[in-house]
Write a protein that holds these residues in place. Structure first.
Motif, PDB file in Angstrom:
ATOM      1  N   GLY A 229     -46.617  -3.058 -18.842  1.00  0.00           N
ATOM      2  CA  GLY A 229     -46.542  -3.328 -20.272  1.00  0.00           C
ATOM      3  C   GLY A 229     -47.345  -4.566 -20.642  1.00  0.00           C
ATOM      4  O   GLY A 229     -47.956  -5.221 -19.781  1.00  0.00           O
ATOM      5  N   ILE A 230     -47.338  -4.910 -21.928  1.00  0.00           N
ATOM      6  CA  ILE A 230     -48.155  -6.041 -22.378  1.00  0.00           C
ATOM      7  C   ILE A 230     -47.391  -6.923 -23.360  1.00  0.00           C
ATOM      8  O   ILE A 230     -46.676  -6.428 -24.239  1.00  0.00           O
ATOM      9  CB  ILE A 230     -49.477  -5.560 -23.024  1.00  0.00           C
ATOM     10  N   LEU A 231     -47.544  -8.221 -23.164  1.00  0.00           N
ATOM     11  CA  LEU A 231     -47.029  -9.215 -24.098  1.00  0.00           C
ATOM     12  C   LEU A 231     -48.225  -9.776 -24.864  1.00  0.00           C
ATOM     13  O   LEU A 231     -49.144 -10.336 -24.265  1.00  0.00           O
ATOM     14  CB  LEU A 231     -46.286 -10.333 -23.375  1.00  0.00           C
ATOM     15  N   ALA A 232     -48.223  -9.600 -26.180  1.00  0.00           N
ATOM     16  CA  ALA A 232     -49.286 -10.125 -27.032  1.00  0.00           C
ATOM     17  C   ALA A 232     -48.693 -11.225 -27.906  1.00  0.00           C
ATOM     18  O   ALA A 232     -47.766 -10.977 -28.670  1.00  0.00           O
ATOM     19  CB  ALA A 232     -49.879  -9.023 -27.900  1.00  0.00           C
ATOM     20  N   SER A 233     -49.204 -12.432 -27.767  1.00  0.00           N
ATOM     21  CA  SER A 233     -48.672 -13.566 -28.514  1.00  0.00           C
ATOM     22  C   SER A 233     -49.661 -14.068 -29.545  1.00  0.00           C
ATOM     23  O   SER A 233     -50.841 -14.273 -29.240  1.00  0.00           O
ATOM     24  CB  SER A 233     -48.312 -14.713 -27.569  1.00  0.00           C
ATOM     25  N   THR A 234     -49.169 -14.285 -30.761  1.00  0.00           N
ATOM     26  CA  THR A 234     -49.991 -14.877 -31.815  1.00  0.00           C
ATOM     27  C   THR A 234     -49.813 -16.385 -31.879  1.00  0.00           C
ATOM     28  O   THR A 234     -50.444 -17.039 -32.710  1.00  0.00           O
ATOM     29  CB  THR A 234     -49.629 -14.282 -33.185  1.00  0.00           C
ATOM     30  N   VAL A 235     -48.958 -16.936 -30.998  1.00  0.00           N
ATOM     31  CA  VAL A 235     -48.585 -18.353 -31.077  1.00  0.00           C
ATOM     32  C   VAL A 235     -49.307 -19.207 -30.044  1.00  0.00           C
ATOM     33  O   VAL A 235     -49.886 -20.250 -30.360  1.00  0.00           O
ATOM     34  CB  VAL A 235     -47.062 -18.520 -30.906  1.00  0.00           C
ATOM     35  N   SER A 236     -49.260 -18.765 -28.788  1.00  0.00           N
ATOM     36  CA  SER A 236     -49.849 -19.558 -27.703  1.00  0.00           C
ATOM     37  C   SER A 236     -50.209 -18.647 -26.547  1.00  0.00           C
ATOM     38  O   SER A 236     -49.594 -17.587 -26.360  1.00  0.00           O
ATOM     39  CB  SER A 236     -48.870 -20.638 -27.232  1.00  0.00           C
ATOM     40  N   PRO A 237     -51.190 -19.024 -25.732  1.00  0.00           N
ATOM     41  CA  PRO A 237     -51.583 -18.195 -24.593  1.00  0.00           C
ATOM     42  C   PRO A 237     -50.420 -18.020 -23.617  1.00  0.00           C
ATOM     43  O   PRO A 237     -49.840 -19.011 -23.159  1.00  0.00           O
ATOM     44  CB  PRO A 237     -52.725 -18.987 -23.953  1.00  0.00           C
ATOM     45  N   PRO A 238     -50.025 -16.787 -23.303  1.00  0.00           N
ATOM     46  CA  PRO A 238     -48.938 -16.558 -22.353  1.00  0.00           C
ATOM     47  C   PRO A 238     -49.324 -17.010 -20.952  1.00  0.00           C
ATOM     48  O   PRO A 238     -50.502 -17.102 -20.609  1.00  0.00           O
ATOM     49  CB  PRO A 238     -48.723 -15.042 -22.399  1.00  0.00           C
ATOM     50  N   ASP A 239     -48.306 -17.273 -20.145  1.00  0.00           N
ATOM     51  CA  ASP A 239     -48.492 -17.723 -18.771  1.00  0.00           C
ATOM     52  C   ASP A 239     -48.984 -16.557 -17.909  1.00  0.00           C
ATOM     53  O   ASP A 239     -48.255 -15.588 -17.679  1.00  0.00           O
ATOM     54  CB  ASP A 239     -47.156 -18.251 -18.240  1.00  0.00           C
ATOM     55  N   GLU A 240     -50.212 -16.657 -17.428  1.00  0.00           N
ATOM     56  CA  GLU A 240     -50.792 -15.572 -16.627  1.00  0.00           C
ATOM     57  C   GLU A 240     -50.072 -15.396 -15.303  1.00  0.00           C
ATOM     58  O   GLU A 240     -49.954 -14.279 -14.783  1.00  0.00           O
ATOM     59  CB  GLU A 240     -52.276 -15.837 -16.393  1.00  0.00           C
ATOM     60  N   ALA A 241     -49.587 -16.496 -14.737  1.00  0.00           N
ATOM     61  CA  ALA A 241     -48.860 -16.397 -13.464  1.00  0.00           C
ATOM     62  C   ALA A 241     -47.560 -15.610 -13.652  1.00  0.00           C
ATOM     63  O   ALA A 241     -47.192 -14.789 -12.801  1.00  0.00           O
ATOM     64  CB  ALA A 241     -48.566 -17.791 -12.920  1.00  0.00           C
ATOM     65  N   MET A 242     -46.878 -15.852 -14.780  1.00  0.00           N
ATOM     66  CA  MET A 242     -45.649 -15.108 -15.054  1.00  0.00           C
ATOM     67  C   MET A 242     -45.964 -13.630 -15.281  1.00  0.00           C
ATOM     68  O   MET A 242     -45.212 -12.751 -14.841  1.00  0.00           O
ATOM     69  CB  MET A 242     -44.938 -15.684 -16.271  1.00  0.00           C
ATOM     70  N   ALA A 243     -47.057 -13.368 -15.971  1.00  0.00           N
ATOM     71  CA  ALA A 243     -47.438 -11.978 -16.211  1.00  0.00           C
ATOM     72  C   ALA A 243     -47.699 -11.260 -14.884  1.00  0.00           C
ATOM     73  O   ALA A 243     -47.244 -10.131 -14.677  1.00  0.00           O
ATOM     74  CB  ALA A 243     -48.680 -11.933 -17.098  1.00  0.00           C
ATOM     75  N   LYS A 244     -48.393 -11.933 -13.993  1.00  0.00           N
ATOM     76  CA  LYS A 244     -48.690 -11.337 -12.686  1.00  0.00           C
ATOM     77  C   LYS A 244     -47.415 -11.107 -11.899  1.00  0.00           C
ATOM     78  O   LYS A 244     -47.251 -10.066 -11.244  1.00  0.00           O
ATOM     79  CB  LYS A 244     -49.638 -12.242 -11.907  1.00  0.00           C
ATOM     80  N   ALA A 245     -46.493 -12.068 -11.955  1.00  0.00           N
ATOM     81  CA  ALA A 245     -45.226 -11.947 -11.224  1.00  0.00           C
ATOM     82  C   ALA A 245     -44.392 -10.774 -11.727  1.00  0.00           C
ATOM     83  O   ALA A 245     -43.646 -10.149 -10.962  1.00  0.00           O
ATOM     84  CB  ALA A 245     -44.434 -13.243 -11.338  1.00  0.00           C
ATOM     85  N   HIS A 246     -44.496 -10.480 -13.021  1.00  0.00           N
ATOM     86  CA  HIS A 246     -43.742  -9.376 -13.613  1.00  0.00           C
ATOM     87  C   HIS A 246     -44.532  -8.066 -13.599  1.00  0.00           C
ATOM     88  O   HIS A 246     -44.024  -7.031 -14.068  1.00  0.00           O
ATOM     89  CB  HIS A 246     -43.349  -9.712 -15.051  1.00  0.00           C
ATOM     90  N   ASN A 247     -45.755  -8.126 -13.081  1.00  0.00           N
ATOM     91  CA  ASN A 247     -46.617  -6.948 -13.021  1.00  0.00           C
ATOM     92  C   ASN A 247     -46.861  -6.360 -14.415  1.00  0.00           C
ATOM     93  O   ASN A 247     -46.774  -5.141 -14.630  1.00  0.00           O
ATOM     94  CB  ASN A 247     -46.022  -5.883 -12.102  1.00  0.00           C
ATOM     95  N   VAL A 248     -47.147  -7.262 -15.353  1.00  0.00           N
ATOM     96  CA  VAL A 248     -47.459  -6.859 -16.718  1.00  0.00           C
ATOM     97  C   VAL A 248     -48.743  -7.570 -17.157  1.00  0.00           C
ATOM     98  O   VAL A 248     -49.267  -8.438 -16.454  1.00  0.00           O
ATOM     99  CB  VAL A 248     -46.319  -7.208 -17.695  1.00  0.00           C
ATOM    100  N   ARG A 249     -49.224  -7.199 -18.323  1.00  0.00           N
ATOM    101  CA  ARG A 249     -50.377  -7.873 -18.913  1.00  0.00           C
ATOM    102  C   ARG A 249     -49.909  -8.855 -19.986  1.00  0.00           C
ATOM    103  O   ARG A 249     -48.818  -8.713 -20.533  1.00  0.00           O
ATOM    104  CB  ARG A 249     -51.330  -6.845 -19.531  1.00  0.00           C
ATOM    105  N   ALA A 250     -50.750  -9.832 -20.264  1.00  0.00           N
ATOM    106  CA  ALA A 250     -50.426 -10.798 -21.309  1.00  0.00           C
ATOM    107  C   ALA A 250     -51.719 -11.212 -21.995  1.00  0.00           C
ATOM    108  O   ALA A 250     -52.766 -11.333 -21.355  1.00  0.00           O
ATOM    109  CB  ALA A 250     -49.731 -12.022 -20.727  1.00  0.00           C
TER     110      ALA A 250
END
Length: 308
Positions: A229-250
């Motif tokens: 899945g994907i987290l799209a933020s309009t506020v601040s760049p999401p943490d890429e390390a967290m995205a990788k750990a959860h096996n998702v996109r950000a």
């Protein structure tokens, strides 16, 4: 001469002042502004927080989103006629929307259908454009998917709910207070009161999250996404390390002006998508409106009626 709502420097209070009326150069159009809308970005620009992205040169006129009529055409401008109803978004670095007249690049103008009022039109460009860009250009939302929209009673969130539903997606939204009824009215399938419920305890395996809040809300949103899945933020760049750990996109949604996209969302509004407006006030009340925008309490757009 014309009235304009101007900033003299970072962290100063913008004020109404009289300045020279501009004249369009090559490729530009002079617009007689009927209405203009404030955005959270305007407050961030005033604070200096966006200097790295959008450095300002002072004095500068506040505002990016406007509607009105074509007043004059610069050299080499074709396809437009004096009196045409338009809507546009000006670049944040130049601003200029909250004034009686504004210069707009001709290629950033979008024709405004008669069915849309100037007040509603002013509330479209940034909020609707951001929602559309996040959902369909970044998250690639498609029919049958599920999206979690944070702050569903906000400007971006209220458009996102409607766009996602129209695209055949299921929508879960977070809201609070009277925002719960607003999110339900705008079409959310499920609304979670984030003040009294933990959204992460109720939501799981969604295809996309639209984060318009940031902070802890953004961090906990990783837990509700399905794998891939994907987290799209309009506020601040999401943490890429967290995205990788959860096996998702950000992804960080850095909204950019685009006349083609604006024309698309204007068509959606003409077709029935509603603009959530907190209040419409006269230009004379611009200082109070700006303070209210900064309070974070607005439900949807704050619109200034500039000229009649």
């Amino acid at each position: 001469m014309m009235k304009a709502f101007q900033l003299s420097g970072y962290e100063t209070d913008p004020a109404l002042t009289e300045i020279d009326t501009p004249w369009p150069g090559a490729g530009e159009v002079l617009v007689r502004v009927a209405s203009a809308a404030l955005n959270p970005l305007d407050v961030k620009l005033q604070s200096g927080a966006m200097h790295g992205y959008f450095p300002l040169t002072f004095p500068t006129t506040v505002g990016t989103d406007l509607s009105g009529t074509v007043e004059a055409l610069g050299a080499d401008v074709t396809g437009w006629t004096v009196g045409d109803r338009i809507v546009a978004r000006k670049p944040p670095t130049s601003g200029g929307a909250i004034a009686e007249y504004a210069l707009v690049p001709a290629d950033q103008l979008v024709k405004l259908p008669d069915a849309i009022s100037f007040e509603d039109a002013a509330g479209i460009p940034t909020a609707a454009g951001t929602a559309w860009q996040a959902l369909f250009e970044v998250a690639d939302l498609t029919v049958g998917q599920t999206v979690l929209v944070h702050a569903g009673a906000g400007g971006v969130g209220s458009f996102a709910i409607q766009f996602a539903r129209a695209a055949g997606a299921r929508v879960i939204a977070t809201a609070s207070g009277n925002g719960i009824a607003i999110a339900e009215r705008f079409g959310a399938d499920v609304v979670i009161d984030h003040r009294h419920e933990d959204f992460a305890a109720r939501v799981s395996d969604v295809d996309a999250v639209l984060d318009t809040v940031g902070g802890d809300t953004q961090v906990r949103s990783f837990d509700v996404l399905r794998v891939g899945g994907i987290l799209a933020s309009t506020v601040s760049p999401p943490d890429e390390a967290m995205a990788k750990a959860h096996n998702v996109r950000a992804a960080f949604v850095f909204h950019s002006s685009d006349a083609t996209r604006l024309a698309t969302v204007v068509k959606e509004v003409a077709g029935g998508v509603r603009v959530l407006t907190d209040r419409v006030v006269p230009l004379a009340d611009a200082p109070d409106a700006f303070a209210y925008q900064g309070s974070g309490r607005a439900r949807g757009k704050i619109v200034l009626r500039v000229t009649v």
